[in-house]
Enzyme design. Structure first.
Site, PDB file in Angstrom:
ATOM      1  CB  ALA A   1      -0.932  -0.276   0.813  1.00 51.84           C
ATOM      2  CB  CYS A   2       0.740   4.569  -1.433  1.00 57.68           C
ATOM      3  SG  CYS A   2      -0.631   5.737  -0.453  1.00 57.68           S
ATOM      4  CG  LEU A   3       6.124   4.924   1.124  1.00 61.42           C
ATOM      5  CD1 LEU A   3       7.049   5.786   0.808  1.00 61.42           C
ATOM      6  CD2 LEU A   3       6.285   3.862   2.010  1.00 61.42           C
TER       7      LEU A   3
END
Length: 267
Positions: free
Chosen positions: A177-179
């Site tokens: 998942a995105c940071l």
């Protein structure tokens, strides 16, 4: 899982994609989007083009993985660069941040779709995604983005199985998942925080951990790893290495979440 049903759903997926005639595939290099790009390319050939959204929200290793996977499939991959810090709604970091981010991305994808003269934009949500809090789903529906895996009622387990059958290395890949999902809602999003998180997770991956999240709670780094890997932290040498490495990145305290990794733990 019923293998026969999985293959029936795969045929249904192929028919759905065939009906689009040409597609721009939102591609992250994860299990779902890789499977979607592979099937789309098998069905439509050069009329299926992948697009990777590159920004500070994505670890560099994911960009490199995506390029390699697309090359292995044989599909063309376009990389677009995004400045997420210019999106004021996203930077508020409320519970709808994913919605605002998706809306902004879709605008870029629609322009690209028209430039390439493609019919549809498709993305890799599957039927299991309904079980998690996903505000970005609303943006997809509002903007008319197609989710053929969802439409074919494919589950994550079926996608992993079919990916293996199709020879895709991603069949066993862990979810990503995105940071920004490592930063609590309401906290300020900064480049420094995102870089700290990426470097901390890269270090843990290099140490052999397969499923990793480093949650950023101000001065505190909260490490999540797969439950079966928690016992590795009984190694005092490893504890010192991890603690020293993360403190060198700017964290004051380094903690281990004894509940282990779980999807959406920050929601």
């Amino acid at each position: 899982m019923d293998k026969k049903i999985a293959y029936e759903k795969l045929e249904r997926l192929k028919e759905i994609i065939k009906s689009y005639e040409s597609v721009l595939v939102a591609f992250s290099g994860g299990v779902d989007s890789t499977f979607l790009l592979k099937v789309s390319f098998d069905v439509l050939g050069k009329k299926a083009i992948g697009v990777f959204s590159s920004s500070v929200l994505s670890p560099q290793r994911e960009k490199e993985d995506a390029a390699k996977l697309a090359k292995d499939i044989g599909a063309r991959l376009i990389v677009i660069e995004r400045d997420v810090f210019s999106n004021k709604d996203f930077m508020k970091n409320d519970r709808l941040r994913c919605y605002y981010c998706k809306k902004d991305l879709i605008k870029r994808l629609k322009v690209l779709k028209e430039e390439l003269n493609l019919n549809e934009i498709v993305e890799g949500s599957n039927i299991d995604d309904l079980q998690d809090f996903r505000p970005g789903r609303k943006a997809l529906e509002e903007e008319g983005i197609k989710s053929p895996l969802f439409e074919a009622e494919l589950t994550k387990e079926e996608i992993r199985y079919l990916s293996k059958e199709l020879g895709l290395s991603t069949y066993k890949k862990h979810s990503s998942a995105c940071l920004v999902t490592r930063i609590p809602y309401g906290d300020e999003i900064t480049l420094e925080k995102l870089q700290m998180i990426e470097k901390a997770e890269d270090f843990l991956v290099q140490k052999g951990f397969s499923q990793v999240r480093v949650r950023h709670h101000g001065a505190i780094a909260r490490i999540e790893v797969a439950k079966e890997e928690l016992s590795r932290f009984f190694d005092l040498k490893l504890i010192d290495e991890v603690s020293n490495a993360l403190k060198a990145l700017g964290f004051k305290y380094v903690t281990l979440d004894l509940s282990g990794y779980r999807t959406g733990s920050m929601n």
